[in-house]
Enzyme design. Structure first.
Site, PDB file in Angstrom:
ATOM      1  N   CYS A   8      30.601  42.697  40.469  1.00  0.00           N
ATOM      2  CA  CYS A   8      31.231  41.376  40.433  1.00  0.00           C
ATOM      3  C   CYS A   8      31.562  40.975  41.871  1.00  0.00           C
ATOM      4  O   CYS A   8      30.981  41.539  42.814  1.00  0.00           O
ATOM      5  CB  CYS A   8      32.460  41.369  39.524  1.00  0.00           C
ATOM      6  SG  CYS A   8      33.806  42.447  40.058  1.00  0.00           S
ATOM      7  N   ASN A  11      35.359  43.410  42.749  1.00  0.00           N
ATOM      8  CA  ASN A  11      35.413  44.794  42.257  1.00  0.00           C
ATOM      9  C   ASN A  11      36.847  45.230  41.925  1.00  0.00           C
ATOM     10  O   ASN A  11      37.196  46.398  42.064  1.00  0.00           O
ATOM     11  CB  ASN A  11      34.746  45.776  43.250  1.00  0.00           C
ATOM     12  CG  ASN A  11      34.487  47.169  42.685  1.00  0.00           C
ATOM     13  OD1 ASN A  11      34.638  48.159  43.367  1.00  0.00           O
ATOM     14  ND2 ASN A  11      34.105  47.254  41.426  1.00  0.00           N
ATOM     15  N   CYS A  13      38.384  43.213  39.065  1.00  0.00           N
ATOM     16  CA  CYS A  13      38.573  42.720  37.688  1.00  0.00           C
ATOM     17  C   CYS A  13      37.372  43.073  36.801  1.00  0.00           C
ATOM     18  O   CYS A  13      37.387  44.094  36.110  1.00  0.00           O
ATOM     19  CB  CYS A  13      38.803  41.206  37.662  1.00  0.00           C
ATOM     20  SG  CYS A  13      40.283  40.651  38.534  1.00  0.00           S
ATOM     21  N   ARG A  14      36.321  42.239  36.843  1.00  0.00           N
ATOM     22  CA  ARG A  14      35.259  42.349  35.840  1.00  0.00           C
ATOM     23  C   ARG A  14      34.427  43.621  35.932  1.00  0.00           C
ATOM     24  O   ARG A  14      34.182  44.274  34.903  1.00  0.00           O
ATOM     25  CB  ARG A  14      34.345  41.119  35.907  1.00  0.00           C
ATOM     26  CG  ARG A  14      35.033  39.838  35.497  1.00  0.00           C
ATOM     27  CD  ARG A  14      34.219  38.619  35.927  1.00  0.00           C
ATOM     28  NE  ARG A  14      34.132  38.540  37.379  1.00  0.00           N
ATOM     29  CZ  ARG A  14      33.383  37.700  38.055  1.00  0.00           C
ATOM     30  NH1 ARG A  14      32.628  36.843  37.377  1.00  0.00           N
ATOM     31  NH2 ARG A  14      33.385  37.691  39.363  1.00  0.00           N
ATOM     32  N   SER A  15      33.955  43.967  37.135  1.00  0.00           N
ATOM     33  CA  SER A  15      33.044  45.124  37.190  1.00  0.00           C
ATOM     34  C   SER A  15      33.749  46.453  36.923  1.00  0.00           C
ATOM     35  O   SER A  15      33.170  47.306  36.239  1.00  0.00           O
ATOM     36  CB  SER A  15      32.203  45.147  38.467  1.00  0.00           C
ATOM     37  OG  SER A  15      32.974  45.314  39.618  1.00  0.00           O
ATOM     38  N   ASP A 122      35.098  34.421  35.746  1.00  0.00           N
ATOM     39  CA  ASP A 122      35.962  35.255  36.572  1.00  0.00           C
ATOM     40  C   ASP A 122      37.435  35.059  36.174  1.00  0.00           C
ATOM     41  O   ASP A 122      38.006  33.992  36.403  1.00  0.00           O
ATOM     42  CB  ASP A 122      35.767  34.898  38.042  1.00  0.00           C
ATOM     43  CG  ASP A 122      36.374  35.949  38.961  1.00  0.00           C
ATOM     44  OD1 ASP A 122      37.253  36.699  38.494  1.00  0.00           O
ATOM     45  OD2 ASP A 122      35.952  36.023  40.119  1.00  0.00           O
TER      46      ASP A 122
HETATM   47  P1  4NP Z   1      36.314  40.029  40.186  1.00  0.00           P
HETATM   48  O1  4NP Z   1      37.492  38.971  40.440  1.00  0.00           O
HETATM   49  O2  4NP Z   1      35.113  39.528  40.955  1.00  0.00           O
HETATM   50  O3  4NP Z   1      36.107  40.000  38.721  1.00  0.00           O
HETATM   51  O4  4NP Z   1      36.832  41.366  40.705  1.00  0.00           O
HETATM   52  C1  4NP Z   1      37.918  38.595  41.728  1.00  0.00           C
HETATM   53  C2  4NP Z   1      38.856  39.350  42.408  1.00  0.00           C
HETATM   54  C3  4NP Z   1      39.293  38.981  43.659  1.00  0.00           C
HETATM   55  C4  4NP Z   1      38.801  37.827  44.226  1.00  0.00           C
HETATM   56  C5  4NP Z   1      37.871  37.059  43.561  1.00  0.00           C
HETATM   57  C6  4NP Z   1      37.410  37.454  42.311  1.00  0.00           C
HETATM   58  N1  4NP Z   1      39.272  37.400  45.489  1.00  0.00           N
HETATM   59  O5  4NP Z   1      38.902  36.307  45.929  1.00  0.00           O
HETATM   60  O6  4NP Z   1      40.017  38.145  46.139  1.00  0.00           O
END
Ligand code: 4NP
Length: 154
Positions: A8, A11, A13-15, A122
């Site tokens: 994702c 790294n 949340c989703r992945s 997301d």
């Molecule tokens: P993820 O979510 O891609 O599912 O881990 C996010 C976590 C952090 C950020 C963006 C998306 N960020 O901008 O810090």
């Protein structure tokens, strides 16, 4: 060994949710498959951070726990993987930019293995962590079905 990398953006949340959900499903339903399962982010923004607490909470509510530190995806990891499973179109674009367009045959959107191909939105932005959990579980179940069909369902 079949190596699977969930990807994702951050790294956190989703992945990592996908890594832990898929690891549990595979251990329960396909112990005969030798799998190496990990997760990475396309960004280094969250490097070394743990799973985002609201994501960890949703996992816990579904009986899933596990340790994690965020890591950015490298080109070498794509080269070495059998399957790179991204959450959305933006992740797909970023992975193919990293590889210069190579290895596209092993990069898939996770929910392309479901009857309803879609992005995993997301939850960092939507705040819908339960919805992300459901989409990721659907994708992981579809991907496991695919692996069992391809590599043997004993
Ligand atoms: P993820 O979510 O891609 O599912 O881990 C996010 C976590 C952090 C950020 C963006 C998306 N960020 O901008 O810090």
């Amino acid at each position: 060994m079949i190596s699977v990398v969930f990807v994702c953006l951050g790294n956190i949340c989703r992945s990592p949710m996908a890594e832990l959900i898929f690891s549990k499903l595979a251990a329960e339903r396909a112990p005969q498959l030798a799998l190496d399962i990990t997760s990475r982010g396309t960004s280094d923004e969250e490097e070394d951070n743990p799973i985002y607490p609201p994501a960890a909470k949703v996992l816990r509510e579904h009986g899933i726990t596990g340790a994690h530190r965020a890591r950015q995806l490298t080109k070498r990891e794509v080269v070495n993987a059998d399957y790179v499973l991204v959450m959305d179109s933006s992740n797909l674009f970023d992975v193919l930019r990293l590889t210069g367009g190579m290895f596209s045959d092993k990069v898939f959107k996770l929910c392309s293995f479901t009857s309803r191909p879609r992005d995993v939105a997301d939850p960092w932005y939507t705040r819908d962590f339960e919805g992300a959990y459901r989409d990721i579980l659907d994708g992981c179940e579809g991907f496991l079905r695919y692996l069992l069909n391809r590599y043997g369902n004993k």
